[in-house]
Design an enzyme around this catalytic site. Structure first.
Site, short mmCIF file in Angstrom:
data_model
loop_
_atom_site.label_atom_id
_atom_site.label_comp_id
_atom_site.label_asym_id
_atom_site.label_seq_id
_atom_site.Cartn_x
_atom_site.Cartn_y
_atom_site.Cartn_z
N THR A 16 0.87 -1.17 0.00
CA THR A 16 0.00 0.00 0.00
C THR A 16 0.90 1.21 0.00
O THR A 16 2.12 1.08 -0.09
CB THR A 16 -0.94 0.01 1.23
N LYS A 48 -7.11 2.57 5.45
CA LYS A 48 -5.87 2.12 6.07
C LYS A 48 -5.29 3.15 7.03
O LYS A 48 -4.23 2.94 7.60
CB LYS A 48 -4.84 1.81 4.98
N GLY A 61 -1.49 4.78 10.33
CA GLY A 61 -1.68 4.19 9.01
C GLY A 61 -0.82 2.95 8.90
O GLY A 61 0.26 2.90 9.49
N SER A 145 4.36 -0.21 -0.63
CA SER A 145 4.88 -0.46 -1.98
C SER A 145 5.11 0.83 -2.77
O SER A 145 6.03 0.90 -3.57
CB SER A 145 3.92 -1.37 -2.75
N ALA A 176 0.25 7.11 -6.72
CA ALA A 176 -0.86 6.44 -7.42
C ALA A 176 -0.61 6.35 -8.92
O ALA A 176 -1.06 5.40 -9.58
CB ALA A 176 -2.17 7.17 -7.15
N CYS A 179 2.87 3.55 -8.84
CA CYS A 179 2.81 2.24 -8.19
C CYS A 179 1.49 1.54 -8.52
O CYS A 179 0.42 2.09 -8.24
CB CYS A 179 2.95 2.40 -6.68
N THR A 182 -1.14 1.07 -5.64
CA THR A 182 -1.60 2.29 -4.99
C THR A 182 -2.64 2.95 -5.87
O THR A 182 -2.44 3.06 -7.08
CB THR A 182 -0.41 3.26 -4.77
#
Length: 191
Positions: A16, A48, A61, A145, A176, A179, A182
């Site tokens: 994440t 999260k 988180g 990640s 975002a 990755c 994400t």
């Protein structure tokens, strides 16, 4: 979160992007919402990042196995409660150190696969299963990640942007885009 085969042959979920930024008297933790299994998105809107402790004065988180993260949230809340009456502040730091000790030495907790970023109004920390309680240099930390992408973006912005939330949101947007584990459905909590 993506799948991973552990030593027991079980599929676990992990990965994440979580970022924490302290700037201008504000601390922000942001995280994406994607849960993946292999190359399939199982859920796009997981939460999260959440508030913990009495009055929600602590934000946390996680990146890692979901069930493990919930166990760690629960344990951290118990530690926060135990140190709630501590005078002179430091409640989060004390609770985090005690959780890290347990995480490293307890037979059950030692097998948990997760990382956490936790913060209150005064402190920003990264917690690991190795017993680490790290205070990030430069008041920016990221895990997961896409953590290195978000961290790089935030570090590039921190000298030019005064708002911690703006930095966190822009850094999450970069992660975002780069990755695959994400997404852009971001949860943001501020203390």
């Amino acid at each position: 979160m993506n799948e991973r085969d552990n030593s027991h042959g079980l599929v676990q979920w992990h990965g994440t992007t979580i970022i924490g930024v302290r700037k201008g008297g504000k601390t922000v933790i942001a995280g994406d919402g994607q849960v993946s299994m292999g190359n399939t998105v199982m859920k796009p809107n997981a939460r999260k990042v959440r508030r913990l402790g009495e009055g929600g004065k602590v934000v946390a988180g996680f990146a890692g196995a979901t069930a493990d993260a919930f166990t760690l949230f629960e344990r951290l809340e118990k530690k926060l409660e135990a140190y709630r009456s501590a005078k002179g502040g430091g409640q989060l730091l004390r609770a985090a150190v005690e959780l890290a000790k347990d995480w490293r030495t307890d037979k059950y907790l030692r097998n948990l696969e997760a990382l956490m970023i936790v913060a209150d109004a005064d402190t920003l920390l990264v917690l690991t299963g190795n017993g680490d309680v790290l205070e990030p240099e430069g008041e920016v930390a990221a895990i997961g990640s896409g953590g290195n992408y978000a961290l790089s973006a935030a570090l590039a912005l921190v000298d030019y942007e005064d708002d911690a939330e703006v930095i966190a949101r822009k850094a999450m947007a970069v992660a975002a885009r780069v990755c695959v584990f994400t997404n852009d459905r971001v949860t943001v909590e501020t203390v």
